[in-house]
Design a protein around this motif. Structure first.
Motif, short mmCIF file in Angstrom:
data_model
loop_
_atom_site.label_atom_id
_atom_site.label_comp_id
_atom_site.label_asym_id
_atom_site.label_seq_id
_atom_site.Cartn_x
_atom_site.Cartn_y
_atom_site.Cartn_z
N THR A 167 26.18 43.39 34.98
CA THR A 167 25.91 41.96 34.79
C THR A 167 24.66 41.79 33.94
OG1 THR A 167 26.78 41.55 37.02
CG2 THR A 167 25.60 39.75 35.95
N VAL A 168 24.76 40.93 32.93
CA VAL A 168 23.62 40.57 32.09
C VAL A 168 23.29 39.11 32.36
CG1 VAL A 168 22.78 40.26 29.73
CG2 VAL A 168 24.24 42.22 30.30
N PHE A 169 22.08 38.86 32.82
CA PHE A 169 21.58 37.50 33.01
C PHE A 169 20.64 37.19 31.85
CE2 PHE A 169 22.11 39.29 37.35
CZ PHE A 169 23.11 38.44 37.81
N LEU A 170 21.03 36.26 31.00
CA LEU A 170 20.22 35.90 29.84
C LEU A 170 19.66 34.50 30.04
CD1 LEU A 170 19.30 36.85 27.03
CD2 LEU A 170 21.30 35.68 26.08
N GLN A 171 18.34 34.43 30.19
CA GLN A 171 17.66 33.15 30.42
C GLN A 171 17.24 32.54 29.09
OE1 GLN A 171 14.60 32.89 33.59
NE2 GLN A 171 13.26 31.99 32.04
N LEU A 172 17.76 31.36 28.80
CA LEU A 172 17.35 30.59 27.63
C LEU A 172 16.28 29.61 28.09
CD1 LEU A 172 20.87 29.98 26.02
CD2 LEU A 172 19.29 31.90 25.69
N ASP A 173 15.06 30.02 27.95
CA ASP A 173 13.92 29.34 28.57
C ASP A 173 13.80 27.89 28.11
OD1 ASP A 173 11.12 28.70 29.39
OD2 ASP A 173 11.08 30.83 29.85
N ALA A 274 17.11 46.34 34.68
CA ALA A 274 16.14 46.27 33.58
C ALA A 274 15.65 44.84 33.46
CB ALA A 274 16.76 46.73 32.27
N SER A 275 14.35 44.68 33.25
CA SER A 275 13.71 43.37 33.10
C SER A 275 13.10 43.30 31.71
CB SER A 275 12.62 43.18 34.17
OG SER A 275 11.97 41.94 34.03
N ARG A 276 13.49 42.28 30.93
CA ARG A 276 13.08 42.19 29.53
C ARG A 276 12.49 40.82 29.22
NH1 ARG A 276 13.33 47.59 28.92
NH2 ARG A 276 15.44 48.43 29.08
N GLY A 277 11.22 40.79 28.82
CA GLY A 277 10.59 39.56 28.37
C GLY A 277 10.28 38.57 29.46
N ASN A 278 10.18 39.01 30.70
CA ASN A 278 9.99 38.11 31.84
C ASN A 278 8.54 38.07 32.31
OD1 ASN A 278 12.86 37.59 32.09
ND2 ASN A 278 13.04 39.64 32.94
N LEU A 279 8.26 37.13 33.21
CA LEU A 279 6.97 37.12 33.89
C LEU A 279 6.92 38.18 34.99
CD1 LEU A 279 6.16 33.30 34.31
CD2 LEU A 279 5.25 34.89 32.61
N THR A 378 24.04 51.63 27.25
CA THR A 378 23.79 52.76 28.14
C THR A 378 24.26 52.47 29.56
OG1 THR A 378 21.51 51.94 28.44
CG2 THR A 378 21.87 53.69 26.83
N GLY A 379 24.89 51.31 29.77
CA GLY A 379 25.59 51.05 31.02
C GLY A 379 24.74 50.70 32.21
N ARG A 380 23.62 50.03 32.01
CA ARG A 380 22.82 49.62 33.17
C ARG A 380 23.60 48.63 34.01
NH1 ARG A 380 18.12 51.98 32.86
NH2 ARG A 380 17.17 52.35 30.82
N THR A 381 23.29 48.63 35.30
CA THR A 381 24.04 47.79 36.24
C THR A 381 23.65 46.32 36.14
OG1 THR A 381 24.25 49.64 37.77
CG2 THR A 381 24.60 47.44 38.67
N ALA A 382 22.38 46.02 36.04
CA ALA A 382 21.92 44.63 36.02
C ALA A 382 20.77 44.49 35.04
CB ALA A 382 21.48 44.18 37.42
N VAL A 383 20.84 43.46 34.21
CA VAL A 383 19.80 43.19 33.21
C VAL A 383 19.44 41.71 33.30
CG1 VAL A 383 19.16 43.28 30.77
CG2 VAL A 383 20.81 44.93 31.69
N TYR A 384 18.14 41.41 33.31
CA TYR A 384 17.68 40.01 33.26
C TYR A 384 16.68 39.91 32.11
CZ TYR A 384 16.50 35.33 34.96
OH TYR A 384 16.34 33.96 35.08
N ALA A 385 16.96 39.01 31.17
CA ALA A 385 16.10 38.87 29.99
C ALA A 385 15.81 37.40 29.75
CB ALA A 385 16.78 39.47 28.77
N ASP A 386 14.62 37.13 29.22
CA ASP A 386 14.17 35.77 28.96
C ASP A 386 13.85 35.62 27.48
OD1 ASP A 386 13.23 33.19 29.14
OD2 ASP A 386 11.36 33.70 30.17
N SER A 435 19.12 28.77 32.61
CA SER A 435 17.77 28.34 32.25
C SER A 435 16.95 28.19 33.51
CB SER A 435 17.80 27.02 31.46
OG SER A 435 18.34 25.97 32.24
N ASP A 436 15.65 28.17 33.34
CA ASP A 436 14.73 28.06 34.47
C ASP A 436 14.28 26.63 34.71
OD1 ASP A 436 13.54 28.16 31.98
OD2 ASP A 436 11.78 29.27 32.64
#
Length: 696
Positions: A167-173, A274-279, A378-386, A435-436
């Motif tokens: 699952t990829v969670f993409l946050q459009l801030d 994996a956490s990308r670009g988050n607080l 690379t097949g990561r299970t969960a990704v959250y990016a902002d 979005s947040d």
């Protein structure tokens, strides 16, 4: 054999384009030549260019992977220039390898030629790979940070057999539900990729934020399950005598620690995440550009690792630097047009803002997108990016200004790139956009009324401004100009810059005497350090008899929350209106009525927090337009109640369950966390490449 032949043809084509680029540059640039002083035949010049391009390409392929490790040790401020210098040095070395010694370039020219060759070869390789699935996958893999390329598909995953979906969670801030609806509407939508998702495989759901409608509160709850005791973006803690600011690395680390201790769980991304670009990290083992770990240097916890690895590719560096410069020019032009407009609110857009905007809309966007592509391949299970680009521009230009249209289009391009990567992933993936918070428009409070919230509090306390030194007032205004946008914190952590103090240092005696006034969008907080614990209505009235009426009756203020010694939490408004939250009793006009259903419960929940300020002040909202007045220097703002800032969105696959069974709307970021948890559990059981585009 067919695949090998196609690969060989692609290599030869890229090689030829690089050689042609070199010949053209030799004709244009005076300090770069591929022939002797007496001249050479065109055949000899072409052979020189072909050999030099081949040597340069071979050196880049062999040397750059080894240089990445060294680049991770270089201060980030010098990284960009170092990439170009090293690339130019490789070109000079390649020219020196030509047997008959015809190639020659000055060091400065070598940097330009090397950057141009990296761009043209990258563009040619991308164009040739469009119709080739294997080449497309390799191109996307090269786009990802080098550290992610080393992880083979399946690392950290379950044993052999059919793999569950990731699952990829993409946050459009900052993109609110109403704005997204507009961006995907019509025959030619502003965000066509998102529109295609919404029209086919995904459902769009609105969710309502907490009273503190900002990234610090929302993302902490989404990733760690709790935003308890986060009353605003910044607040004052009396027992420690410090101001907590959500996007400062030390504060973010402390908030994350508190949330983990409260829930007893490391976070949403604890399992191969994996956490990308988050607080915050969300418990992920891999993080890039994450503020809460900016001061930590453990393995897998270098928040700048994705930034360094991305720029270690000279093609990435050249492309991003050019885009960065173009964004600076674009911001200057848009700023000039804004000043020439006859009407409409305007805020200062000078100082470091053009650089911060370019970082958010180019560098952060590119690095985070590349990191997510690497995680997918690379097949990561969960990704959250902002992706913070829209939020940064909307603060200064307005939520629906012409300036944000191109930002929205480019964010849509990021979504398209990630969908494309999903098509070549080693496992099925679900793509969730969210979005947040949203953004509400309106003229800043100080611009509309001629004084800031802090100055209004001083007047209500009987402390006129006339005796204050002009220099002190100017410094306070300059401090307010540095708004709470997330991009500033991410940029500082990427550059490894020291933390800025949350507030200018004050004399301890002055701190005890003066109220502490803070702003979080259109939410203001007033604390009285000389009053221990939570100050009551009577305590405040005894010291400052005119303060509460001064605030409640001001036309730019919607309501004031204060603790009453008899009735508990009380919301005060103009015309003597009073809403007693404990029993629901309303006296006179209800101050919370203009803020819609759910306002009372949101305010009641915040009142229970231990560090809620003595006075919580929400700006007024225009009943027809939803316009508010930010207590910061912002045209588009969020942080309190009023307008669209409280309306965030979830765009989720039909393959996953509805956010709320029966079609309801989640309320509060903690409920969104529970929804995402449920979807991760469903993804572990449900396969199917539901979110991937068809592969050409």
């Amino acid at each position: 054999m067919r695949s090998g032949g196609a690969a060989l043809l692609r290599v030869l084509a890229v090689w030829a384009v690089s050689a042609a680029t070199m010949v053209v540059l030799a004709l244009v640039l005076p300090d770069f030549r591929l022939q002797s002083a007496h001249g050479d035949s065109f055949t000899r010049v072409g052979a020189t260019a072909f050999l030099a391009a081949g040597a340069f390409g071979l050196l880049s392929a062999l040397v750059w992977p080894w240089l990445v490790r060294a680049l991770l040790l270089v201060p980030a401020l010098a990284l960009a220039s170092l990439v170009f210098l090293l690339n130019g040095s490789l070109l000079l070395f390649a020219l020196s390898l030509i047997p008959y010694g015809r190639g020659e370039a000055s060091p400065q020219t070598a940097v330009i030629v090397a950057a141009a060759m990296s761009l043209t070869s990258s563009a040619t390789s991308t164009w040739l790979a469009v119709r080739d699935q294997g080449a497309q996958r390799r191109r996307l893999r090269r786009m990802a940070p080098w550290a992610d390329r080393r992880r083979e598909p399946g690392d950290g995953a379950a044993a052999a057999g059919p793999r569950p979906a990731g699952t990829v969670f993409l946050q459009l801030d900052g993109i609110g539900y109403p704005l997204l609806r507009e961006a995907i509407a019509g025959e030619r939508p502003l965000m066509p990729t998102v529109a295609a998702l919404c029209g086919t495989s995904h459902r769009l759901t609105r969710w309502r934020t907490d009273w503190s409608s900002q990234t610090g509160a929302s993302q902490l709850a989404i990733l760690h399950g709790s935003n308890e005791d986060v009353p605003a973006f910044r607040w004052y803690e009396k027992e420690r005598g410090v101001v907590v600011v959500s996007n400062r690395p030390s504060s973010a680390a402390e908030l994350q620690r508190r949330a983990v201790a409260r829930t007893g769980d490391p976070g949403l991304l604890a399992v191969d995440g994996a956490s990308r670009g988050n607080l915050f990290t969300g418990g992920a083992g891999q993080a890039a550009l994450v503020v809460s770990i900016a001061v930590r240097r453990g393995k897998g916890e270098r928040s700048r690792a994705g930034y360094f690895a991305y720029f270690s590719d000279p093609a990435h560096a050249a492309r991003t630097v050019l885009s960065f410069a173009a964004e600076l020019v674009r911001e200057i032009g848009q700023s000039v047009r804004a000043r020439l407009r006859p009407a409409g609110p305007r805020v200062g857009r000078g100082g470091l803002y053009p650089l911060i905007r370019a970082f958010a809309t180019v560098v952060e966007r590119d690095v985070v997108t590349a990191s997510v592509v690497g995680d997918i391949l690379t097949g990561r299970t969960a990704v959250y990016a902002d992706l913070v680009a829209y939020d940064e521009v909307a603060h200064h230009s307005g939520p629906r200004s012409p300036d944000v249209r191109q930002v929205l289009r480019r964010l849509d391009g990021c979504v398209a790139t990630i969908r494309q990567a999903i098509a070549y992933a080693p496992r099925p993936y679900h793509l969730v956009l969210l979005s947040d918070h949203g953004q509400s428009h309106g003229e800043p409070f100080e611009s509309a009324y001629g004084h800031s919230l802090e100055e209004l509090v001083r007047i209500g306390c009987g402390r006129p401004l006339a005796g204050e030194p002009r220099r002190a007032r100017r410094k306070r205004r300059e401090k307010r100009a540095e708004t709470g946008a997330e991009a500033r914190a991410v940029a500082r952590s990427a550059l490894h810059r020291p933390e800025e103090p949350a507030e200018p240092p004050l004399d301890p005696d002055a701190r005890r005497r003066a109220p502490v006034v803070l702003a979080s969008g259109n939410l203001g907080l007033v604390s009285f350090p000389e009053i221990p614990g939570r100050a009551t209505r009577a305590d405040i009235a005894a010291r400052y008899p005119a303060l509460l009426s001064t605030l409640a009756e001001h036309p730019g203020i919607g309501f004031v929350l204060v603790r009453d010694q008899r009735h508990g939490p009380v919301v005060l408004g103009s015309g003597g209106g009073e809403h007693r939250l404990a029993g629901g009793e309303v006296i006179g006009p209800d101050p919370l009525a203009p803020f819609g259903p759910g306002a009372a419960e949101a305010v009641r929940r915040t009142d229970r927090f231990p560090h809620t300020a003595d006075l919580m002040i929400n700006s007024a909202v225009h009943p027809d337009t939803g316009a508010i007045h930010a207590f910061e220097d912002q045209i588009g703002s969020h942080g309190g109640l009023g307008g669209e800032q409280s309306q965030a969105f979830l765009l989720s696959p039909h393959a996953l369950s509805e956010p709320v069974p029966g079609g309801g709307e989640p309320v509060g970021a903690e409920e969104v966390h529970r929804v995402l948890r449920r979807w991760l559990a469903e993804s572990a059981r449900v396969g199917g490449r539901t979110d991937a585009p068809s592969v050409p």
